[in-house]
Design a protein around this motif. Sequence first.
Motif, mmCIF file in Angstrom:
data_model
loop_
_atom_site.group_PDB
_atom_site.id
_atom_site.type_symbol
_atom_site.label_atom_id
_atom_site.label_comp_id
_atom_site.label_asym_id
_atom_site.label_seq_id
_atom_site.Cartn_x
_atom_site.Cartn_y
_atom_site.Cartn_z
ATOM 1 N N SER A 276 -2.636 1.274 -7.671
ATOM 2 C CA SER A 276 -2.345 2.034 -6.458
ATOM 3 C C SER A 276 -3.454 1.825 -5.428
ATOM 4 O O SER A 276 -3.181 1.707 -4.217
ATOM 5 C CB SER A 276 -2.174 3.517 -6.781
ATOM 6 O OG SER A 276 -3.335 4.044 -7.381
ATOM 7 N N ALA A 277 -4.713 1.769 -5.892
ATOM 8 C CA ALA A 277 -5.819 1.472 -4.979
ATOM 9 C C ALA A 277 -5.710 0.058 -4.434
ATOM 10 O O ALA A 277 -6.011 -0.197 -3.263
ATOM 11 C CB ALA A 277 -7.156 1.660 -5.702
ATOM 12 N N LEU A 278 -5.261 -0.868 -5.270
ATOM 13 C CA LEU A 278 -5.073 -2.243 -4.821
ATOM 14 C C LEU A 278 -3.959 -2.318 -3.781
ATOM 15 O O LEU A 278 -4.054 -3.059 -2.790
ATOM 16 C CB LEU A 278 -4.756 -3.136 -6.022
ATOM 17 C CG LEU A 278 -4.679 -4.639 -5.780
ATOM 18 C CD1 LEU A 278 -5.941 -5.155 -5.108
ATOM 19 C CD2 LEU A 278 -4.443 -5.379 -7.098
ATOM 20 N N ASN A 319 8.030 2.535 -4.879
ATOM 21 C CA ASN A 319 6.780 3.064 -5.447
ATOM 22 C C ASN A 319 6.511 2.595 -6.875
ATOM 23 O O ASN A 319 6.026 3.355 -7.712
ATOM 24 C CB ASN A 319 6.788 4.607 -5.411
ATOM 25 C CG ASN A 319 6.787 5.147 -3.991
ATOM 26 O OD1 ASN A 319 5.912 4.806 -3.197
ATOM 27 N ND2 ASN A 319 7.782 5.947 -3.666
ATOM 28 N N LEU A 320 6.838 1.337 -7.142
ATOM 29 C CA LEU A 320 6.579 0.774 -8.469
ATOM 30 C C LEU A 320 5.500 -0.304 -8.403
ATOM 31 O O LEU A 320 5.281 -0.942 -7.373
ATOM 32 C CB LEU A 320 7.852 0.177 -9.065
ATOM 33 C CG LEU A 320 8.977 1.132 -9.460
ATOM 34 C CD1 LEU A 320 10.085 0.356 -10.166
ATOM 35 C CD2 LEU A 320 8.466 2.262 -10.357
ATOM 36 N N ILE A 321 4.863 -0.490 -9.536
ATOM 37 C CA ILE A 321 3.950 -1.612 -9.754
ATOM 38 C C ILE A 321 4.638 -2.558 -10.726
ATOM 39 O O ILE A 321 5.012 -2.145 -11.830
ATOM 40 C CB ILE A 321 2.609 -1.143 -10.355
ATOM 41 C CG1 ILE A 321 1.952 -0.079 -9.465
ATOM 42 C CG2 ILE A 321 1.691 -2.329 -10.586
ATOM 43 C CD1 ILE A 321 1.556 -0.547 -8.096
ATOM 44 N N LYS A 334 3.790 4.072 -9.363
ATOM 45 C CA LYS A 334 2.508 4.038 -8.663
ATOM 46 C C LYS A 334 1.684 5.302 -8.911
ATOM 47 O O LYS A 334 0.454 5.278 -8.844
ATOM 48 C CB LYS A 334 2.751 3.838 -7.164
ATOM 49 C CG LYS A 334 1.664 3.048 -6.472
ATOM 50 C CD LYS A 334 2.120 2.390 -5.188
ATOM 51 C CE LYS A 334 2.776 3.364 -4.244
ATOM 52 N NZ LYS A 334 3.123 2.722 -2.953
ATOM 53 N N ASP A 335 2.330 6.415 -9.211
ATOM 54 C CA ASP A 335 1.616 7.663 -9.475
ATOM 55 C C ASP A 335 1.069 7.743 -10.903
ATOM 56 O O ASP A 335 0.349 8.687 -11.236
ATOM 57 C CB ASP A 335 2.537 8.866 -9.240
ATOM 58 C CG ASP A 335 2.902 9.041 -7.771
ATOM 59 O OD1 ASP A 335 2.184 8.475 -6.912
ATOM 60 O OD2 ASP A 335 3.906 9.708 -7.485
ATOM 61 N N LYS A 336 1.419 6.775 -11.762
ATOM 62 C CA LYS A 336 1.019 6.830 -13.175
ATOM 63 C C LYS A 336 0.112 5.667 -13.583
ATOM 64 O O LYS A 336 -0.101 5.436 -14.776
ATOM 65 C CB LYS A 336 2.267 6.825 -14.063
ATOM 66 C CG LYS A 336 3.196 8.018 -13.853
ATOM 67 C CD LYS A 336 2.546 9.323 -14.301
ATOM 68 C CE LYS A 336 3.506 10.495 -14.186
ATOM 69 N NZ LYS A 336 2.880 11.766 -14.595
#
Length: 470
Positions: A276-278, A319-321, A334-336
């Motif tokens: 998420s920071a990336l 909101n996925l990685i 992204k929140d996990k």
Amino acid sequence: MILPVIMAGGTGSRLWPLSRELYPKQFLNVTGELSMLQQTVARLSGFEHSAPVLICNEEHRFIAAEQMRLGGFEHGGIILEPVGRNTAPAIALAALQAVNNATADEEPILLVLAADHIIENEQAFKTSVDKALPFAQNGKLVTFGIVPTAPETGYGYIKSGTQDGDAFSVSEFVEKPNLETAEEYLASGNFYWNSGMFLFKASRYLEELAKFAPEILSVCQKAFAAPSKDLEFVRVDKAIFETCPDDSIDYAVMEKSKEVVVVPMTAGWSDVGSFSALWDVSEKDANQNVIKGDVISVGSTKNYIYAENKLVATVGIDNLIIIETKDAILVAHKDKVQDVKTVVRQLKESGRTEHKIHREVYRPWGKYDSIDSGVRDQVKRITVKPGEKLSIQKHYHRAEHWIVVSGTASVLNGDKTILVSENESIYIPLGTIHALENPGKIPLEMIEVQTGSYLGEDDIVRFEDKYGRV
């Protein structure tokens, strides 16, 4: 004179599967053409300094050296930690080397930086260092506090006290807060993110370490008493260093010393501690997606999608990685993303290797990619850099077939040395002493087929090696 000390250890487990133990995030190109280590060194060009000293793990030494060479950067040596003992001992080793190497009229000032941080505004970074320098010259231990832009729960905080020009006294260091507490910190205006960057005289750090963590200093002094040089690497006594307490510079010194000040910094800083920071610091498309590699995105927003080896297509996701590498795929909300380290822990506990090593493995002579494997066979693509040579070795449990795809190989096979050109092959019988060298001017590309009862990398008996691995 400022002596940059760049700490390039760590494994970056929260960026798995991009980051692995043997090729962690500081060596990755995640936000540009340069790796994070190379970016850290490059931003030093804004002010006068000595050649930086690197500190890294034994296993990463050739990667660090190669990245410095490829970036065209000089360095003042690479100190190798035989085992990880956190930041306080690592910085002590650098301080001891700095003091030992200094001339009588020199007082080296260490600028301690992490190799895996992103700083978007390099001029603001330089300005903060310039503001901190007079305090360090006067014997203060300076830490840089990042002016917070959000109630971040992933960082520790520094509470500022009385102002003294461009710096503040430090009231306290506080641990990572919950969201409610982080919001209070942000609203108060006198809390900063703890950046983990420092500026101080090498001698002053050693003095404060002697006062608050004498055992760490004593062990580091003994381990560094007779450092050995190996190529560009500085080695300390492993048996002694293993007895050193494991402690961070914050716990060992900064939280206890009365000589600490904080200089604020607003420079677009991030420690890129998660995907998420990336995502936050990366360039985004019109749909707020970060796209790396071969990706087709339909009706999808605010995602970080990385495709290393295959086409990745998304439809209607948000909101996925999504990370695709040659040997692993990660899909996370992204929140996990802080929980990615749980996956890494489970990989370790189950005895797998995907947490430790990529399918493509870098070596000082080049790299290899494990293309396929069976019970008694394994296929690798091997790349040897011009002028490099693998160790003279033999295997007890496997034979090898080498096929040259491009370039020319000089092969020691038993008592004969043979040149093998493109579209030619050679067979290395089990137990035969052999070596591979690239005598040419272009990379040597080969396909290696291994057959035998055991195909592990530890079935290597080295007789001679230019990289000190015998």
